[in-house]
Design an enzyme around this catalytic site. Structure first.
Site, PDB file in Angstrom:
ATOM      1  N   HIS A   1       6.757  -0.227   0.140  1.00 50.59           N
ATOM      2  CA  HIS A   1       6.837  -1.619   0.579  1.00 50.59           C
ATOM      3  C   HIS A   1       5.902  -2.505  -0.256  1.00 50.59           C
ATOM      4  O   HIS A   1       6.282  -3.577  -0.735  1.00 50.59           O
ATOM      5  CB  HIS A   1       6.469  -1.674   2.068  1.00 50.59           C
ATOM      6  CG  HIS A   1       6.658  -3.018   2.695  1.00 50.59           C
ATOM      7  ND1 HIS A   1       6.143  -3.328   3.931  1.00 50.59           N
ATOM      8  CD2 HIS A   1       7.288  -4.143   2.270  1.00 50.59           C
ATOM      9  CE1 HIS A   1       6.458  -4.579   4.239  1.00 50.59           C
ATOM     10  NE2 HIS A   1       7.152  -5.091   3.241  1.00 50.59           N
TER      11      HIS A   1
ATOM     12  N   GLU B   1       1.982  -8.619   7.352  1.00 48.71           N
ATOM     13  CA  GLU B   1       3.397  -8.519   7.716  1.00 48.71           C
ATOM     14  C   GLU B   1       3.602  -7.358   8.692  1.00 48.71           C
ATOM     15  O   GLU B   1       4.287  -7.494   9.708  1.00 48.71           O
ATOM     16  CB  GLU B   1       4.259  -8.300   6.466  1.00 48.71           C
ATOM     17  CG  GLU B   1       5.740  -8.180   6.788  1.00 48.71           C
ATOM     18  CD  GLU B   1       6.609  -7.731   5.613  1.00 48.71           C
ATOM     19  OE1 GLU B   1       7.789  -7.415   5.856  1.00 48.71           O
ATOM     20  OE2 GLU B   1       6.122  -7.695   4.468  1.00 48.71           O
TER      21      GLU B   1
ATOM     22  N   GLU C   1       7.330  -2.817  -3.642  1.00 53.94           N
ATOM     23  CA  GLU C   1       8.439  -3.787  -3.652  1.00 53.94           C
ATOM     24  C   GLU C   1       7.897  -5.208  -3.818  1.00 53.94           C
ATOM     25  O   GLU C   1       8.453  -6.027  -4.559  1.00 53.94           O
ATOM     26  CB  GLU C   1       9.244  -3.660  -2.353  1.00 53.94           C
ATOM     27  CG  GLU C   1      10.290  -4.734  -2.135  1.00 53.94           C
ATOM     28  CD  GLU C   1      10.229  -5.348  -0.743  1.00 53.94           C
ATOM     29  OE1 GLU C   1      10.106  -6.586  -0.646  1.00 53.94           O
ATOM     30  OE2 GLU C   1      10.296  -4.598   0.249  1.00 53.94           O
ATOM     31  N   HIS C   2       6.784  -5.520  -3.136  1.00 54.67           N
ATOM     32  CA  HIS C   2       6.174  -6.845  -3.278  1.00 54.67           C
ATOM     33  C   HIS C   2       5.550  -7.021  -4.665  1.00 54.67           C
ATOM     34  O   HIS C   2       5.674  -8.080  -5.280  1.00 54.67           O
ATOM     35  CB  HIS C   2       5.072  -7.037  -2.230  1.00 54.67           C
ATOM     36  CG  HIS C   2       5.568  -7.400  -0.868  1.00 54.67           C
ATOM     37  ND1 HIS C   2       5.213  -8.560  -0.227  1.00 54.67           N
ATOM     38  CD2 HIS C   2       6.394  -6.750  -0.004  1.00 54.67           C
ATOM     39  CE1 HIS C   2       5.799  -8.614   0.975  1.00 54.67           C
ATOM     40  NE2 HIS C   2       6.511  -7.518   1.132  1.00 54.67           N
TER      41      HIS C   2
END
Length: 1026
Positions: free
Chosen positions: A102, A203, A105-106
């Site tokens: 994750h 998040e 991905e950012h």
């Protein structure tokens, strides 16, 4: 963006088709025809064609290829659709909960070799006309999709995406910003306390503030305990700070390789062009490797298991004493078996969908809980699928009873099977889904095939839905007990099943905060003085980098001159049926008819307004005419694509204190079922059933539970709705219908021991709403079906004429606007004008059981038709891209935030999953000062315009054409005027509107925050604390 299992596009459910452009009346597709010319074995730009398969159901041709040098897999879906899509997905199989896929991905989207500027992904949002740009981290893959209707834009975005995925910079600073870092609370003050910061860190704290997400994550981790599904791919907040920058780079090196990639393209652009660009810019630079990312089968348990987890109590739960969940989850077969997956997905629907399903009857109707468990039904997003069934909103003492009911219901299904009509209704639903055309079909396809393809399933086979339907029907003919045998095999005799219960713990949030504090202190205690100094210096370096204006000249961009100067008009004809105005719109609807009716609320007494959303949610679900609610649901499934009623508050386009209020009826059906669809509506108008208190209670409980569950994911929407409440009359009504006021009202209704007062209220509302005297209709259908539809509609209006009655408006100030601007004397929309409305400032804080905030500030400005509206639209977009994104997300660590201009004349600031509260309000104000000082260039203004036009020109499906005009009265001519004003916006206009409307002395604004306990706000008497 972390994508949890339950939110994935489940097998078929979201497959909505799009039928290309206005000219595509023929069902023959030239793009699909051209693609049929490819041959297996053909070599194209380093790829070899493996298979060419026509898929007539979906009007496309599938071309499957592999890359010769790296083994990368490729699927192209050629279709006459100008909304072209690209996606690349990589199998990402983490073995810990640091959130490495994750955070990666950012971070890959923060700069690459060819595009080294910070954050090219967010910069491209304003340099392109994309209709979609994002990235998703699922449990076992990461996907990077975009779509656009412009060929040059497609090449630009493809270049940026390829470079980001395969050649990212992965700078340590970007890892700190996007992942996690230790930093002084105030980075400029070394004496301020150290704390955890980072976008993904916040998040995921936000994701797990939602009890449904907590439950879904635990369920997956415990049902598949032996490999990658046993960890949190998005990141467990307390484990994220264990991830190092080195580990991030290593994960990229092993997982982000073409040998581990699957490329998908869709639309009407030529395949060769894509292959050439992908080969030249990325794949030619790699050799084949063995990625070793396969997910092994989960070893089967020899006996069932049970487990228990805790969560945060929900103050808005319909019944505070009943907040437990329980669910039984079964491990099924490998998802690469396409037909088995298709069968189990249908079987799941038969078992749980709608009031005729066995589990609805057994679990929902006895009112043991408020709704099915948050994870329910078939889930094909993991290598081996699962099926889950259970309840939420139940009492702890009912645990054994629920387990017993689940077991007994399985036995009943094995014994009795399913009535043929329900299977027929399900196959009818698939037929409608295959005919219905949506605007983002490419994205739906990419998501639909992603999981099975990720584990080497055949994506082409997945697309051949008709073949699966035929095989399914044949299996039922050959073995009438086909479905019962599946239930016996997968559920009754399956020892790999998990029973997971969840209960609220009053100290849950406190324990989480304590665990985070302990983790923080352990990190801090390990620091030397030089470490602390380095943290402070790195914090300043990051702040400096975030504050530096970027040189983005390396990035490709479209220009304003690439935008079409004129809109493509939508032809509508105005007519009437039985004295009711009707708008007809001829569209290539692929054999479907779409019906809308707007019913005015003007005669409804004020005291009934709060009940309208409840009325809308139950009116199509209580039964009507000769049908009880079960028979009604069955007929709707057999004869329509769904029937719904929803509240509508439509602000006027010329005056802020004027609006239209009503409810919108919407339904669709296959052409052959038109009379049946209108008969169902006639029964609802003429003889709805309101007197079944047991049925009403079930619907009330589910509605209240859904509203309570939705706040943690949509907190920014609730904050915005509340902030706008006292600024316009339309804003006030929107809060009544869809804000926190409605959530609390539904909680009160759910707590009532006797629903008789509600049962008495519903017919009173019906009398005012379902009245042909206050109604207008719209129909979208093919030219061939138009006259037949008009005749059926005429007959429907005749059938419901008994309800026609002239009633006195509840308010005197009614203002009429002609439906057709060229016919002043024709039928009109009746708006409410509140010229004496006094907007007022109001600051409201809702204390919620979340560790993050949702912040909104709204300013009253001008309506759609005003000459300054376009300037405010451009300003909002530019403030977001050039100032607020850096302040709220990059520096502040919120997942998102920005400004937007709404059609109701409200200029809105917002943040989403934000660790800050009042500090974000200061950032909003600094944003206004920034805009007033005008430090932006012509390039900045042009980028903001591009971004606005990508939304203005977003594709509209045949079902939706003309609906904007029908609801809001905004004609093509008005849209064209707005378009011309957008093109004409200048630097001077932007500074001018910032001064005139957004300056502190000039403005009337509302503020709202949803978030955790806040001492600063409690001590400030200017806030109302809820």
């Amino acid at each position: 963006m972390f994508r949890q299992t339950k939110a994935m596009l489940r097998n078929l459910r979201n497959l909505r088709l799009r039928g290309g452009q206005q000219s595509a009346w023929r069902l023959k597709s030239t793009s699909a025809e051209r693609a049929l010319q490819y041959r297996a074995g053909q070599k194209i730009h380093g790829f070899t064609v493996r298979e060419v398969a026509p898929v007539p159901d979906l009007f496309l041709t599938a071309v499957k290829l592999t890359h010769d040098k790296t083994g990368a897999q490729y699927l192209h879906a050629a279709r006459d659709d100008s909304n072209n899509l690209f996606s690349v997905q990589l199998r990402t199989t983490p073995m810990d909960s640091t959130g490495v896929p994750h955070i990666l991905e950012h971070t890959v989207l923060c700069g690459s070799e060819k595009y080294p500027c910070r954050d090219p992904f967010f910069k491209m949002l304003n340099r392109s006309l994309s209709t979609f740009m994002n990235a998703f981290t699922a449990s076992d893959y990461t996907m990077y999709p975009f779509s656009t209707q412009n060929g040059k834009d497609f090449q630009n975005l493809l270049s940026v995406y390829l470079d980001a995925v395969f050649f990212p910079c992965l700078r340590e600073q970007d890892f700190w910003q996007e992942g996690w870092r230790l930093e002084n609370e105030d980075p400029t003050d070394p004496r301020s306390p150290l704390m955890f910061k980072g976008v993904v860190f916040n998040e995921m704290k936000g994701v797990f503030s939602d009890n449904e997400s907590v439950y879904a994550q635990h369920l997956q981790n415990k049902l598949y305990p032996d490999h990658t599904y046993s960890v949190v791919s998005g990141g467990e907040p307390l484990v994220i700070p264990d991830l190092t920058w080195e580990q991030l780079k290593q994960f990229h090196a092993t997982h982000y390789h073409p040998s581990n990639a699957r490329f998908f393209t869709y639309g009407d652009l030529p395949l060769e062009q894509h292959l050439q660009q992908i080969e030249e810019e990325a794949l030619s630079k790699f050799q084949r490797i063995e990625p070793n990312t396969d997910v092994p089968p989960q070893p089967h348990w020899s006996s069932p298991r049970e487990d228990h987890v805790t969560c945060s109590p929900d103050a808005l739960a319909p019944d505070p004493a009943r907040q437990n969940s329980l669910c039984v989850s079964y491990l099924l077969g490998d998802i690469t078996n396409t037909f088995e997956g298709f069968t189990l997905s249908l079987l799941s629907d038969l078992m749980i969908s709608g009031p005729n399903s066995p589990f609805y009857k057994a679990l929902i109707e006895p009112k043991i809980g408020t709704d099915f468990s948050s994870v329910v039904g078939y889930d094909g997003s993991t290598k081996e699928a699962s099926f889950s069934i259970g309840l939420q909103g139940m009492a702890e003492e009912d645990t054994e009873r629920v387990k017993q009911i689940i077991s007994q219901t399985m036995d009943d299904i094995i014994q009795n099977g399913f009535v043929e009509e329900r299977i027929e209704a399900l196959l009818h639903k698939i037929e409608i889904q295959m005919k219905h055309q949506s605007t983002n079909f490419g994205l739906s396809l990419a998501s639909y095939i992603a999981s099975a393809w990720n584990h080497n399933g055949d994506p082409v086979q997945l697309l051949q839905i008709s073949a699966s339907v035929a095989k399914f029907k044949q299996a039922l003919v050959e073995n009438p007990r086909f479905l019962q045998d599946k239930v016996k095999h997968y559920f009754k005799e399956n020892t790999h099943r998990l029973t997971l219960s969840m209960s609220p713990d009053e100290a849950y949030l406190e324990k989480q905060a304590k665990a985070e504090e302990e983790k923080l202190q352990r990190k801090i205690q390990a620091l030397s003085d030089s470490d602390r100094k380095e943290i402070y210096e790195k914090g300043l370096e990051l702040l400096a980098a975030q504050s530096t204006t970027q040189d983005v000249s390396c990035l490709p961009a479209l220009k304003v001159c690439d935008i079409e100067p004129k809109i493509s008009p939508t032809a509508v004809q105005m007519g009437s049926a039985g004295g009711v105005p009707v708008q007809f719109c001829e569209q290539p609807t692929n054999g479907l008819v779409y019906f809308r009716a707007m019913c005015s609320l003007n005669t409804l007494p004020e005291d009934l307004r709060l009940y309208v959303p409840l009325f809308c949610s139950v009116i199509t679900r209580m039964g009507s005419g000769d049908l009880d609610y079960r028979q009604q649901a069955q007929q709707m499934e057999l004869r329509t694509g769904g029937m719904s009623v929803s509240t509508q508050v439509v602000p006027d386009s010329t005056q802020l204190d004027m609006y239209e209020q009503g409810v919108l009826l919407f339904s669709s059906c296959l052409e052959r079922n038109l009379p049946h669809m209108f008969q169902l509506w006639s029964d609802i108008f003429n003889s709805p059933h309101f007197d079944d208190e047991e049925r009403l209670r079930v619907l009330v409980m589910r509605a209240a539970q859904e509203l309570a569950n939705g706040i943690s994911n949509s907190g920014h929407m609730y904050a915005m709705t509340r902030a706008g409440r006292h600024l316009t009359p339309a804003g006030d009504l929107q809060e009544t219908f869809g804000g926190m006021e409605q959530v609390k009202f539904m909680k009160r209704i759910a707590e009532m021991s006797d629903l008789t007062p509600v049962i008495r209220t519903l017919p009173r509302i019906k009398k005012h709403l379902l009245n042909p005297d206050n109604m207008r209709c719209a129909v979208n259908t093919t030219p061939q079906k138009l006259s037949d539809t008009a005749a059926q509609l005429e007959s429907f209006i005749r059938d419901v004429a008994i309800n026609r009655k002239q009633r006195k408006p509840a308010r005197a100030n009614i203002f009429e606007r002609p439906l057709d601007p060229l016919d002043e004397s024709g039928p009109s929309r009746k708006l409410i004008s509140e010229q004496n409305f006094q907007p007022c400032q109001m600051k409201t804080f809702f204390q919620m059981p979340f560790p993050v905030n949702f912040v909104s500030e709204i300013i009253r400005t001008v309506p759609f038709a005003h000459e300054d509206y376009a300037s405010l639209c451009v300003l909002a977009r530019m403030m977001t891209a050039k100032y607020l994104h850096g302040e709220i997300r990059e520096k502040g660590g919120a997942y998102g935030g920005g400004a937007r201009m709404g059609g109701g004349g409200l200029f809105t600031f917002y943040s989403y999953r934000d660790p800050n509260s009042v500090q974000t309000l200061s950032a909003f104000r600094r944003g206004v000062d920034w805009a007033k000082s005008g430090p932006f260039t012509q390039q900045d203004i042009d980028e903001a315009k591009l971004s606005i036009f990508s939304a203005v020109d977003a594709p509209v499906a045949p079902a939706g054409k003309g609906s904007g005009r029908f609801l809001s009265g905004i004609t093509d001519e008005m849209k064209q005027s707005h378009r011309e004003r957008l093109f004409a916006v200048t630097h001077k206009n932007l500074v001018d509107v910032a001064e005139r409307y957004l300056s502190v002395g000039q403005r009337t604004c509302g503020v709202s925050i949803l978030g955790p306990e806040n001492e600063t706000i409690k001590k400030d008497p200017s806030w109302i604390v809820k």
